[in-house]
Design a protein around this motif. Structure first.
Motif, PDB file in Angstrom:
ATOM      1  N   ILE A  19       0.831  -1.215   0.000  1.00  0.00           N
ATOM      2  CA  ILE A  19       0.000   0.000   0.000  1.00  0.00           C
ATOM      3  C   ILE A  19       0.864   1.264   0.000  1.00  0.00           C
ATOM      4  O   ILE A  19       0.436   2.317   0.479  1.00  0.00           O
ATOM      5  N   GLY A  20       2.061   1.174  -0.554  1.00  0.00           N
ATOM      6  CA  GLY A  20       2.950   2.323  -0.653  1.00  0.00           C
ATOM      7  C   GLY A  20       2.746   3.103  -1.943  1.00  0.00           C
ATOM      8  O   GLY A  20       1.731   2.953  -2.633  1.00  0.00           O
ATOM      9  N   PRO A  21       3.750   3.932  -2.346  1.00  0.00           N
ATOM     10  CA  PRO A  21       3.588   4.826  -3.492  1.00  0.00           C
ATOM     11  C   PRO A  21       4.142   4.314  -4.819  1.00  0.00           C
ATOM     12  O   PRO A  21       4.030   5.011  -5.825  1.00  0.00           O
ATOM     13  N   THR A  22       4.739   3.129  -4.843  1.00  0.00           N
ATOM     14  CA  THR A  22       5.417   2.689  -6.066  1.00  0.00           C
ATOM     15  C   THR A  22       4.529   1.799  -6.936  1.00  0.00           C
ATOM     16  O   THR A  22       3.463   1.362  -6.521  1.00  0.00           O
ATOM     17  N   HIS A  23       5.024   1.511  -8.130  1.00  0.00           N
ATOM     18  CA  HIS A  23       4.226   0.794  -9.127  1.00  0.00           C
ATOM     19  C   HIS A  23       3.796  -0.598  -8.675  1.00  0.00           C
ATOM     20  O   HIS A  23       2.777  -1.115  -9.122  1.00  0.00           O
ATOM     21  N   ASP A  24       4.602  -1.225  -7.780  1.00  0.00           N
ATOM     22  CA  ASP A  24       4.270  -2.576  -7.344  1.00  0.00           C
ATOM     23  C   ASP A  24       3.366  -2.601  -6.119  1.00  0.00           C
ATOM     24  O   ASP A  24       3.011  -3.676  -5.623  1.00  0.00           O
ATOM     25  N   ASP A  25       2.977  -1.430  -5.631  1.00  0.00           N
ATOM     26  CA  ASP A  25       2.052  -1.331  -4.500  1.00  0.00           C
ATOM     27  C   ASP A  25       0.622  -1.315  -5.033  1.00  0.00           C
ATOM     28  O   ASP A  25       0.016  -0.248  -5.211  1.00  0.00           O
ATOM     29  N   ILE A  26       0.085  -2.513  -5.271  1.00  0.00           N
ATOM     30  CA  ILE A  26      -1.210  -2.614  -5.959  1.00  0.00           C
ATOM     31  C   ILE A  26      -2.312  -3.181  -5.073  1.00  0.00           C
ATOM     32  O   ILE A  26      -3.422  -3.409  -5.541  1.00  0.00           O
ATOM     33  N   THR A  27      -2.018  -3.391  -3.798  1.00  0.00           N
ATOM     34  CA  THR A  27      -3.020  -4.026  -2.933  1.00  0.00           C
ATOM     35  C   THR A  27      -4.324  -3.249  -2.889  1.00  0.00           C
ATOM     36  O   THR A  27      -5.410  -3.823  -3.029  1.00  0.00           O
ATOM     37  N   SER A  28      -4.241  -1.942  -2.695  1.00  0.00           N
ATOM     38  CA  SER A  28      -5.452  -1.136  -2.562  1.00  0.00           C
ATOM     39  C   SER A  28      -6.332  -1.221  -3.807  1.00  0.00           C
ATOM     40  O   SER A  28      -7.555  -1.404  -3.715  1.00  0.00           O
ATOM     41  N   GLU A  29      -5.724  -1.121  -4.975  1.00  0.00           N
ATOM     42  CA  GLU A  29      -6.473  -1.227  -6.225  1.00  0.00           C
ATOM     43  C   GLU A  29      -7.138  -2.601  -6.342  1.00  0.00           C
ATOM     44  O   GLU A  29      -8.288  -2.723  -6.795  1.00  0.00           O
ATOM     45  N   CYS A  30      -6.406  -3.628  -5.944  1.00  0.00           N
ATOM     46  CA  CYS A  30      -6.926  -4.991  -6.062  1.00  0.00           C
ATOM     47  C   CYS A  30      -8.090  -5.238  -5.104  1.00  0.00           C
ATOM     48  O   CYS A  30      -9.047  -5.956  -5.442  1.00  0.00           O
ATOM     49  N   ILE A  31      -8.022  -4.655  -3.915  1.00  0.00           N
ATOM     50  CA  ILE A  31      -9.134  -4.803  -2.970  1.00  0.00           C
ATOM     51  C   ILE A  31     -10.383  -4.152  -3.544  1.00  0.00           C
ATOM     52  O   ILE A  31     -11.491  -4.693  -3.438  1.00  0.00           O
ATOM     53  N   ALA A  32     -10.214  -2.986  -4.175  1.00  0.00           N
ATOM     54  CA  ALA A  32     -11.355  -2.331  -4.815  1.00  0.00           C
ATOM     55  C   ALA A  32     -11.970  -3.239  -5.873  1.00  0.00           C
ATOM     56  O   ALA A  32     -13.203  -3.389  -5.958  1.00  0.00           O
ATOM     57  N   GLU A  33     -11.123  -3.868  -6.691  1.00  0.00           N
ATOM     58  CA  GLU A  33     -11.626  -4.771  -7.717  1.00  0.00           C
ATOM     59  C   GLU A  33     -12.324  -5.981  -7.107  1.00  0.00           C
ATOM     60  O   GLU A  33     -13.367  -6.428  -7.597  1.00  0.00           O
ATOM     61  N   ALA A  34     -11.753  -6.511  -6.011  1.00  0.00           N
ATOM     62  CA  ALA A  34     -12.349  -7.685  -5.364  1.00  0.00           C
ATOM     63  C   ALA A  34     -13.744  -7.386  -4.837  1.00  0.00           C
ATOM     64  O   ALA A  34     -14.616  -8.261  -4.821  1.00  0.00           O
ATOM     65  N   PHE A  35     -13.966  -6.133  -4.423  1.00  0.00           N
ATOM     66  CA  PHE A  35     -15.277  -5.742  -3.900  1.00  0.00           C
ATOM     67  C   PHE A  35     -16.175  -5.139  -4.978  1.00  0.00           C
ATOM     68  O   PHE A  35     -17.332  -4.817  -4.709  1.00  0.00           O
ATOM     69  N   GLY A  36     -15.624  -4.957  -6.174  1.00  0.00           N
ATOM     70  CA  GLY A  36     -16.429  -4.408  -7.258  1.00  0.00           C
ATOM     71  C   GLY A  36     -16.797  -2.953  -7.079  1.00  0.00           C
ATOM     72  O   GLY A  36     -17.893  -2.529  -7.461  1.00  0.00           O
TER      73      GLY A  36
END
Length: 256
Positions: free
Chosen positions: A74-91
């Protein structure tokens, strides 16, 4: 006796853990703290920084556990994708959280010299729509909670601060009680049968056997865990008696 307490799953997210570059220090902390809250940690998965894997895993475990916790990504770099993925998981959409934005903007502006609140740092204020923030007393950038999923940093000091901010909101059960005893000169093969008999007599108590190797001598530690303190104490007393019957003097606690 069936354990009816809430359950928890931890997702450790990060290629750096899977590659061996980073040693995870969060599992032990969360296992202990959740046990104290009466929320046994039932499963831990270490998964890569891969969008499809994160989304599928979150969807799976959030349906099977009372609480899901994630660390990392959940940091600022390109590989910090957890937050985006959680949004997708919840639609849901991935949006800038106004409170996170205001707090982070103020923090960066107050630093000497001031720090630019650039697009990379803005990622840390962007969360799934509808999420609530998990406060971060160490470095301001927050974690967040959506549904039963709680998203925290991977850096241990920051993760621990986030968890302590989160802990009062969690509904737990009866705390897990743990007692241990160990003895030098004991071998698992020699105590397997009597230990199994003690386990059979100790309803509601889980006995674990852990060999250790020290310069002062090798031995075995037995740990008793359960929610009934009296039953745990009784089980560990039987284990101590088992050691004595084998001619070994037990020591209460874990080996140093």
């Amino acid at each position: 006796m069936t354990d009816k307490r809430p359950t928890a799953c931890l997702l450790v997210i990060g290629d750096e853990v899977l590659s061996g570059r980073t040693r995870d220090a969060n599992i032990q902390f969360l296992g202990q703290r959740l046990g104290e809250l009466g929320i046994p940690l039932r499963e831990v998965r270490v998964i890569p920084d891969d969008r499809a894997v994160i989304v599928a895993t979150v969807r799976d475990v959030r349906a099977r556990f009372t609480y899901v916790f994630t660390t990392g990504g959940i940091g600022p770099t390109h590989d910090d994708i957890t937050s985006e993925c959680i949004a997708e998981a919840f639609g849901v959409a991935w949006v800038v959280h106004p409170e996170a934005y205001a707090e982070m903007a103020a923090d960066y502006a107050a630093r000497v010299p001031p720090v630019e609140f650039n697009a990379a740092r803005l990622r840390m204020a962007t969360v799934p729509e509808g999420a609530t923030l998990i406060r971060n007393a160490v470095s301001v950038a927050p974690g967040f909670r959506i549904g039963n999923v709680h998203v925290m940093a991977g850096v241990p000091k920051v993760m621990q601060a986030m968890f302590e901010a989160l802990a009062p909101t969690l509904e737990g059960g009866v705390p897990t009680v743990s007692r241990s005893v160990h003895a030098i000169g004991v071998f698992e093969g020699a105590i397997a049968e009597p230990l199994a008999a003690i386990q059979a007599e100790s309803e509601g108590v889980s006995l674990g056997s852990y060999p250790y190797y020290r310069a002062s001598g090798n031995g075995v530690a037995i740990v008793a865990r359960g929610v009934d303190a009296a039953a745990v104490e009784a089980a560990i007393a039987r284990v101590a008696a088992m050691f004595r019957a084998d001619g070994k003097e037990p020591a209460i606690g874990e080996p140093t």
